[in-house]
Design a protein around this motif. Structure first.
Motif, PDB file in Angstrom:
ATOM      1  N   CYS A  28      -9.574   2.555  10.047  1.00 37.80           N
ATOM      2  CA  CYS A  28      -9.733   3.005   8.661  1.00 37.80           C
ATOM      3  C   CYS A  28     -10.875   4.005   8.545  1.00 37.80           C
ATOM      4  O   CYS A  28     -10.748   5.045   7.884  1.00 37.80           O
ATOM      5  CB  CYS A  28      -9.965   1.808   7.746  1.00 37.80           C
ATOM      6  SG  CYS A  28      -8.502   0.762   7.510  1.00 37.80           S
ATOM      7  N   LEU A  32     -10.441   7.877   7.453  1.00 36.43           N
ATOM      8  CA  LEU A  32     -11.186   8.408   6.315  1.00 36.43           C
ATOM      9  C   LEU A  32     -12.029   9.611   6.710  1.00 36.43           C
ATOM     10  O   LEU A  32     -12.261  10.519   5.904  1.00 36.43           O
ATOM     11  CB  LEU A  32     -12.103   7.320   5.743  1.00 36.43           C
ATOM     12  CG  LEU A  32     -11.432   6.212   4.943  1.00 36.43           C
ATOM     13  CD1 LEU A  32     -12.398   5.053   4.746  1.00 36.43           C
ATOM     14  CD2 LEU A  32     -10.926   6.733   3.603  1.00 36.43           C
ATOM     15  N   MET A  56      -7.491   8.747   2.108  1.00 33.63           N
ATOM     16  CA  MET A  56      -7.106   9.065   3.479  1.00 33.63           C
ATOM     17  C   MET A  56      -6.232  10.303   3.398  1.00 33.63           C
ATOM     18  O   MET A  56      -5.003  10.229   3.302  1.00 33.63           O
ATOM     19  CB  MET A  56      -6.371   7.884   4.113  1.00 33.63           C
ATOM     20  CG  MET A  56      -7.268   6.697   4.389  1.00 33.63           C
ATOM     21  SD  MET A  56      -6.381   5.367   5.236  1.00 33.63           S
ATOM     22  CE  MET A  56      -7.729   4.258   5.598  1.00 33.63           C
ATOM     23  N   GLY A  67      -3.958   9.012   6.405  1.00 34.98           N
ATOM     24  CA  GLY A  67      -3.992   7.681   6.980  1.00 34.98           C
ATOM     25  C   GLY A  67      -3.884   7.634   8.490  1.00 34.98           C
ATOM     26  O   GLY A  67      -3.982   6.559   9.077  1.00 34.98           O
ATOM     27  N   TRP A 338      -5.660   0.978   2.037  1.00 30.41           N
ATOM     28  CA  TRP A 338      -5.986   1.504   3.360  1.00 30.41           C
ATOM     29  C   TRP A 338      -5.063   0.890   4.413  1.00 30.41           C
ATOM     30  O   TRP A 338      -4.516   1.594   5.253  1.00 30.41           O
ATOM     31  CB  TRP A 338      -7.432   1.179   3.729  1.00 30.41           C
ATOM     32  CG  TRP A 338      -8.462   1.909   2.949  1.00 30.41           C
ATOM     33  CD1 TRP A 338      -8.258   2.822   1.948  1.00 30.41           C
ATOM     34  CD2 TRP A 338      -9.875   1.772   3.096  1.00 30.41           C
ATOM     35  NE1 TRP A 338      -9.460   3.264   1.457  1.00 30.41           N
ATOM     36  CE2 TRP A 338     -10.477   2.636   2.138  1.00 30.41           C
ATOM     37  CE3 TRP A 338     -10.694   1.008   3.909  1.00 30.41           C
ATOM     38  CZ2 TRP A 338     -11.854   2.753   2.007  1.00 30.41           C
ATOM     39  CZ3 TRP A 338     -12.073   1.115   3.790  1.00 30.41           C
ATOM     40  CH2 TRP A 338     -12.646   1.989   2.845  1.00 30.41           C
ATOM     41  N   VAL A 342      -2.825   3.272   6.940  1.00 31.25           N
ATOM     42  CA  VAL A 342      -3.381   3.625   8.241  1.00 31.25           C
ATOM     43  C   VAL A 342      -2.322   3.492   9.341  1.00 31.25           C
ATOM     44  O   VAL A 342      -1.525   2.547   9.358  1.00 31.25           O
ATOM     45  CB  VAL A 342      -4.628   2.771   8.534  1.00 31.25           C
ATOM     46  CG1 VAL A 342      -4.261   1.317   8.839  1.00 31.25           C
ATOM     47  CG2 VAL A 342      -5.460   3.364   9.633  1.00 31.25           C
TER      48      VAL A 342
END
Length: 372
Positions: A28, A32, A56, A67, A338, A342
């Motif tokens: 994550c 980011l 993201m 992501g 998230w 991701v």
């Protein structure tokens, strides 16, 4: 008189959650940070510092889709796939497997790769599959170290290192030896290995210890790991974090080094992201700690926001900080927006990118394999 071995208790549900959080939270932070790396600046200035903000955004050097994690987590997955078998990461077979995985990644799935890692892997790629490929890789890293004038402590070993903290949860020395052995495959500078040992021990201690009680974060304490660093370099590391540039009092000091390609700076900025989060949380209302799940998620956002915005190599520093944060707060602290987004390489057995569930499984399998 005979003695009988006393069985150790199995990991608790909280410890399993924290083990599952290491790779996931690293990924994550990585995802980011990619839009901000090395001077890239996305149009939207946020990166998820408040609930409901999941920025993201993708882009960066990949360029990456929103992501998608970068090379930091890609290489960590390669290590985790070997570690999850329970293999001793200091052994030649395990190191050969990691080296072969790095070469396969270099020749196929690498979306972005640092200059030092590229040089080392490129020098030995044609030895893929040979029984001494890891030894050849270490020699190539030593050659790079010599030609660089003895300064090759890039952050490329540290960025992928977090999962090694899960490999032997009850043995700090074995964890440190594994971190040093895997780092040496591409980074011969002792400072690179030291930084990996420090991060791995923070992660090991966090997962092996008690669950977070909702109090100010103390899950990133590099000074507690220095007994595992060779004595001749302990003072160097101690002084950095106690009175030096990465002393907690410098949590918002504008004089921090501008770049973080040096592994010492990458670790230092990741550490200060925890100090910054504590400072920010101190100004929260008294009700902040009442809902522990929400508090953990907010704290994680604060850590990764600081890691991204205080660094030049933003995905790497956020990945380093994320792995430590995950080992302390657990996978349960990862915001659902998230976790839903991701993803990244290398692919799974179905040929599709990996997702949050895959990272959680790799973390859990690594921790459990190391206990048996």
């Amino acid at each position: 008189m005979s003695t009988r071995e006393v069985p150790t208790p199995p990991p608790s549900a909280s410890q399993i959650d924290r083990a599952e959080g290491v790779l996931l939270t690293q990924a994550c932070g990585d995802a980011l940070g990619v839009p901000w790396e090395l001077g890239h600046r996305p149009a939207d200035g946020g990166c998820g510092s408040r609930p409901g903000e999941a920025h993201m955004q993708g882009g960066g050097l990949g360029p990456y889709s929103p992501g998608e994690w970068s090379d930091d987590t890609q290489m960590a997955v390669i290590i985790a796939r070997v570690a999850a078998t329970g293999a001793d990461l200091t052994s030649r077979p395990a190191l050969d497997a990691v080296a072969d995985g790095f070469i396969d990644w270099y020749e196929s799935a690498a979306s972005d790769i640092g200059a030092q890692t590229r040089a080392v892997l490129g020098a030995v790629a044609h030895h893929r599959g040979e029984p001494d490929v890891s030894a050849r890789m270490r020699r190539a890293a030593c050659d790079y170290h010599k030609t660089s004038g003895g300064r090759s402590a890039g952050n490329g070993a540290l960025m992928r290192n977090g999962v090694i903290g899960l490999t032997r949860l009850r043995d700090p020395r074995a964890t440190a030896l594994a971190a040093r052995a895997v780092a040496a495959l591409t980074h011969a500078d002792p400072l690179a290995a030291d930084s990996c040992v420090i991060q791995a021990e923070m992660i090991r201690a966090n997962v092996a210890g008690p669950a977070w009680q909702g109090l100010p974060l103390n899950g990133a304490n590099p000074l507690a790991a220095l007994a595992l660093v060779p004595e001749e370099r302990r003072a160097y590391w101690h002084d950095l974090f106690d009175g030096g540039v990465y002393d907690p009092m410098n949590w918002d000091w504008p004089g921090l080094p501008a770049t973080d390609g040096f592994t010492v700076d990458a670790l230092g900025k990741a550490y200060l992201s925890f100090i910054s989060a504590n400072r920010a949380a101190a100004s929260m209302p008294a009700t902040f700690h009442e809902n522990r799940a929400e508090a953990g998620s907010t704290w994680l956002r604060l850590i990764l926001t600081r890691a991204v915005h205080s660094s030049d190599d933003s995905d790497t520093v956020a990945a380093i900080a994320g792995a430590v944060a995950g080992s302390y707060l657990g996978a349960c602290a990862v915001p659902s927006e998230w976790a839903d987004k991701v993803h990244g390489l290398p692919t799974g057995e179905d040929g599709e990118p990996l997702h949050a569930a895959d990272l959680r499984e790799l973390g859990r399998a690594t921790a459990l394999a190391g206990l048996t």
